[in-house]
Motif scaffolding. Structure first.
Motif, mmCIF file in Angstrom:
data_model
loop_
_atom_site.group_PDB
_atom_site.id
_atom_site.type_symbol
_atom_site.label_atom_id
_atom_site.label_comp_id
_atom_site.label_asym_id
_atom_site.label_seq_id
_atom_site.Cartn_x
_atom_site.Cartn_y
_atom_site.Cartn_z
ATOM 1 N N MET A 1 33.568 6.723 36.211
ATOM 2 C CA MET A 1 33.860 6.256 37.556
ATOM 3 C C MET A 1 34.349 4.807 37.575
ATOM 4 O O MET A 1 34.105 4.059 36.631
ATOM 5 C CB MET A 1 32.595 6.346 38.433
ATOM 6 C CG MET A 1 32.490 7.612 39.248
ATOM 7 S SD MET A 1 32.214 9.073 38.250
ATOM 8 C CE MET A 1 30.608 8.765 37.581
ATOM 9 N N PRO A 2 35.011 4.402 38.659
ATOM 10 C CA PRO A 2 35.433 2.999 38.779
ATOM 11 C C PRO A 2 34.289 2.110 39.246
ATOM 12 O O PRO A 2 33.622 2.403 40.244
ATOM 13 C CB PRO A 2 36.541 3.062 39.840
ATOM 14 C CG PRO A 2 36.189 4.253 40.679
ATOM 15 C CD PRO A 2 35.519 5.236 39.758
ATOM 16 N N GLN A 3 34.041 1.034 38.518
ATOM 17 C CA GLN A 3 33.035 0.070 38.953
ATOM 18 C C GLN A 3 33.468 -0.571 40.266
ATOM 19 O O GLN A 3 34.630 -0.549 40.628
ATOM 20 C CB GLN A 3 32.841 -1.001 37.878
ATOM 21 C CG GLN A 3 32.199 -0.496 36.609
ATOM 22 C CD GLN A 3 32.174 -1.522 35.499
ATOM 23 O OE1 GLN A 3 32.649 -2.642 35.665
ATOM 24 N NE2 GLN A 3 31.647 -1.154 34.351
ATOM 25 N N CYS A 4 32.513 -1.134 40.958
ATOM 26 C CA CYS A 4 32.728 -1.783 42.260
ATOM 27 C C CYS A 4 32.823 -0.716 43.354
ATOM 28 O O CYS A 4 31.997 -0.688 44.260
ATOM 29 C CB CYS A 4 33.957 -2.671 42.261
ATOM 30 S SG CYS A 4 34.140 -3.677 43.769
ATOM 31 N N TYR A 5 33.805 0.167 43.280
ATOM 32 C CA TYR A 5 33.930 1.229 44.279
ATOM 33 C C TYR A 5 32.679 2.097 44.287
ATOM 34 O O TYR A 5 32.160 2.459 45.351
ATOM 35 C CB TYR A 5 35.165 2.078 44.005
ATOM 36 C CG TYR A 5 35.328 3.232 44.967
ATOM 37 C CD1 TYR A 5 35.759 3.013 46.270
ATOM 38 C CD2 TYR A 5 35.031 4.532 44.577
ATOM 39 C CE1 TYR A 5 35.892 4.066 47.163
ATOM 40 C CE2 TYR A 5 35.167 5.588 45.461
ATOM 41 C CZ TYR A 5 35.604 5.354 46.749
ATOM 42 O OH TYR A 5 35.724 6.403 47.631
ATOM 43 N N ALA A 6 32.176 2.436 43.102
ATOM 44 C CA ALA A 6 30.995 3.296 43.015
ATOM 45 C C ALA A 6 29.788 2.666 43.709
ATOM 46 O O ALA A 6 28.958 3.363 44.291
ATOM 47 C CB ALA A 6 30.665 3.585 41.556
ATOM 48 N N ALA B 1 23.267 -1.133 41.580
ATOM 49 C CA ALA B 1 24.056 -0.480 42.633
ATOM 50 C C ALA B 1 25.181 0.372 42.057
ATOM 51 O O ALA B 1 25.439 1.484 42.533
ATOM 52 C CB ALA B 1 24.616 -1.522 43.600
ATOM 53 N N ASN B 2 25.875 -0.127 41.036
ATOM 54 C CA ASN B 2 26.941 0.667 40.433
ATOM 55 C C ASN B 2 26.397 1.936 39.804
ATOM 56 O O ASN B 2 26.967 3.019 39.971
ATOM 57 C CB ASN B 2 27.707 -0.156 39.388
ATOM 58 C CG ASN B 2 28.897 -0.880 39.978
ATOM 59 O OD1 ASN B 2 29.794 -0.275 40.549
ATOM 60 N ND2 ASN B 2 28.910 -2.198 39.834
ATOM 61 N N ALA B 3 25.296 1.823 39.069
ATOM 62 C CA ALA B 3 24.712 3.000 38.423
ATOM 63 C C ALA B 3 24.295 4.041 39.463
ATOM 64 O O ALA B 3 24.533 5.244 39.291
ATOM 65 C CB ALA B 3 23.515 2.592 37.564
ATOM 66 N N LYS B 4 23.679 3.597 40.540
ATOM 67 C CA LYS B 4 23.300 4.533 41.604
ATOM 68 C C LYS B 4 24.537 5.214 42.181
ATOM 69 O O LYS B 4 24.526 6.415 42.480
ATOM 70 C CB LYS B 4 22.530 3.790 42.699
ATOM 71 C CG LYS B 4 21.160 3.300 42.259
ATOM 72 C CD LYS B 4 20.512 2.404 43.313
ATOM 73 C CE LYS B 4 19.167 1.882 42.840
ATOM 74 N NZ LYS B 4 18.561 0.927 43.793
ATOM 75 N N GLY B 5 25.603 4.425 42.334
ATOM 76 C CA GLY B 5 26.851 4.988 42.834
ATOM 77 C C GLY B 5 27.484 5.960 41.859
ATOM 78 O O GLY B 5 28.059 6.980 42.261
ATOM 79 N N PHE B 6 27.379 5.673 40.550
ATOM 80 C CA PHE B 6 27.916 6.593 39.553
ATOM 81 C C PHE B 6 27.284 7.973 39.708
ATOM 82 O O PHE B 6 27.976 9.003 39.661
ATOM 83 C CB PHE B 6 27.635 6.098 38.126
ATOM 84 C CG PHE B 6 28.317 4.813 37.749
ATOM 85 C CD1 PHE B 6 29.378 4.309 38.473
ATOM 86 C CD2 PHE B 6 27.894 4.108 36.629
ATOM 87 C CE1 PHE B 6 30.011 3.123 38.119
ATOM 88 C CE2 PHE B 6 28.510 2.933 36.253
ATOM 89 C CZ PHE B 6 29.562 2.430 36.998
ATOM 90 N N GLU B 7 25.949 7.998 39.864
ATOM 91 C CA GLU B 7 25.256 9.286 40.001
ATOM 92 C C GLU B 7 25.709 10.027 41.250
ATOM 93 O O GLU B 7 26.012 11.231 41.207
ATOM 94 C CB GLU B 7 23.740 9.062 40.042
ATOM 95 C CG GLU B 7 23.140 8.721 38.701
ATOM 96 C CD GLU B 7 21.624 8.714 38.694
ATOM 97 O OE1 GLU B 7 21.064 8.528 37.600
ATOM 98 O OE2 GLU B 7 21.001 8.882 39.758
ATOM 99 N N TYR B 8 25.752 9.320 42.355
ATOM 100 C CA TYR B 8 26.125 9.945 43.629
ATOM 101 C C TYR B 8 27.574 10.440 43.587
ATOM 102 O O TYR B 8 27.877 11.582 43.953
ATOM 103 C CB TYR B 8 25.940 8.927 44.751
ATOM 104 C CG TYR B 8 26.399 9.398 46.113
ATOM 105 C CD1 TYR B 8 25.639 10.306 46.845
ATOM 106 C CD2 TYR B 8 27.587 8.928 46.676
ATOM 107 C CE1 TYR B 8 26.059 10.738 48.098
ATOM 108 C CE2 TYR B 8 28.012 9.347 47.918
ATOM 109 C CZ TYR B 8 27.240 10.256 48.622
ATOM 110 O OH TYR B 8 27.669 10.688 49.858
ATOM 111 N N PHE B 9 28.468 9.584 43.144
ATOM 112 C CA PHE B 9 29.895 9.892 43.059
ATOM 113 C C PHE B 9 30.123 11.094 42.138
ATOM 114 O O PHE B 9 30.882 12.022 42.438
ATOM 115 C CB PHE B 9 30.621 8.652 42.524
ATOM 116 C CG PHE B 9 32.080 8.580 42.828
ATOM 117 C CD1 PHE B 9 32.735 9.564 43.543
ATOM 118 C CD2 PHE B 9 32.825 7.499 42.374
ATOM 119 C CE1 PHE B 9 34.094 9.478 43.809
ATOM 120 C CE2 PHE B 9 34.184 7.396 42.631
ATOM 121 C CZ PHE B 9 34.817 8.404 43.354
ATOM 122 N N CYS B 10 29.451 11.080 40.978
ATOM 123 C CA CYS B 10 29.565 12.158 40.003
ATOM 124 C C CYS B 10 29.052 13.478 40.587
ATOM 125 O O CYS B 10 29.674 14.532 40.415
ATOM 126 C CB CYS B 10 28.782 11.789 38.747
ATOM 127 S SG CYS B 10 28.775 13.047 37.463
#
Length: 309
Positions: free
Chosen positions: A141-146, A290-299
């Protein structure tokens, strides 16, 4: 603690920072010490493929390519170990959710994915327990956006996001929660640059080497138990670094009267402490996971969408 599963695999996010490794729940530094025999003084070690890796041992030197050696692969295994231990699980199918800087993702993602998927099955020991893990896939995933993926709808109007990590600063625009594809940048302007500035400035001024732990603590808290003369000099240098952040953002179009600015990542605290800004139009997210949490959600959303297609 969120637990996302798709097709029987647990999604585990790993944010491979240039200073710290982050999962959705855990932070640890990316420096390791490697031994042939079991460590005596530490239990925070991974035993994998005949070697003992003691974790949280300072920081790796900065490198834009994360696949140049085996370190980030071993650190990924360690991140999985820590997340599974947190859950009380020793056998699991895992889908990795990882990220790369905004402007480097398209170029580096396939090689990074191949690097992380080198073994479909891994066995290792962590904190005295043996683990058996099948790695079933990897999404990049893209960092920041995630980091803001779960709350895009709250970014109404024109917004600039600045995610300041240890090595890089990712910058992007959102218009009413939607990305502006042509306005994304990755700059080599992370917290490590501030640390080097302070280290060199103190060395040149006082002929003294700052202890790495003292310097890292100062960068996180904005204070240190040192002589007032040293502290003042450190503050002045930190302010110079933060000024360079705002100068770069202005080069990229930042105008406080036309948009709101949102800082995240480890460098957000530095900007909050040492920057000059309009508080009503600047916000700070200090959750470095925050990015890691977003990676999981986005994925999770992407995998569910593909499954239904």
């Amino acid at each position: 603690m969120n637990q996302y599963r798709v097709d029987g695999s647990l999604i585990i996010a790993v944010d491979h920072g240039f200073g710290n490794m982050k999962t959705a729940n855990i932070v640890f530094s990316n420096g390791m010490a490697v031994y042939d025999t079991e460590p005596i003084m530490s239990r925070d070690y991974l035993f994998f493929e005949g070697k003992y890796y003691v974790l949280n041992q300072g920081h790796k030197p900065y490198a834009s390519e994360k696949i140049n050696d085996d370190d980030f692969y071993i650190l990924t295994i360690a991140a999985i170990a820590k997340e599974l231990r947190l859950r009380g699980i020793t056998r699991e199918r895992v889908h990795l959710a990882v990220g790369l800087p905004l402007k480097w993702r398209d170029v580096q993602q396939e090689e990074f994915k191949k690097y992380l998927l080198r073994n479909k099955h891994v066995e290792f020991t962590y904190c005295g327990s043996k683990y058996f893990v099948d790695i079933t896939g990897c999404s990049v995933m893209p960092q920041c956006y995630a980091a803001v993926a779960e709350k895009l709808g709250s970014y109404q109007g024109l917004n600039m996001l600045a995610d300041i990590g240890n090595g890089t600063m990712n910058v992007m625009y959102l218009q009413d929660g939607r990305t502006i594809e042509k306005k994304m940048w990755t700059e080599i302007l992370g917290v490590k640059q501030c640390a080097l500035l302070i280290h060199d400035a103190v060395l040149n001024k006082f002929q003294v080497e700052l202890d790495e732990n003292l310097l890292n603590s100062y960068l996180m808290k904005g204070r240190a138990d040192v002589d007032e003369e040293y502290l003042k000099f450190m503050e002045e240098t930190a302010k110079t670094y933060v000024q360079s952040i705002f100068l770069k953002l202005k080069e990229l179009g930042y105008n406080s009267k036309l948009m709101k600015l949102h800082f995240m990542g480890g460098g957000a605290k530095l900007v909050e402490l040492f920057g000059e800004y309009e508080p009503a139009r600047v916000s700070f997210n200090h959750d470095i996971c925050a990015n890691a949490k977003g990676f999981e959600y986005f994925c999770y959303l992407a995998m569910r969408k593909r499954r239904r297609a």
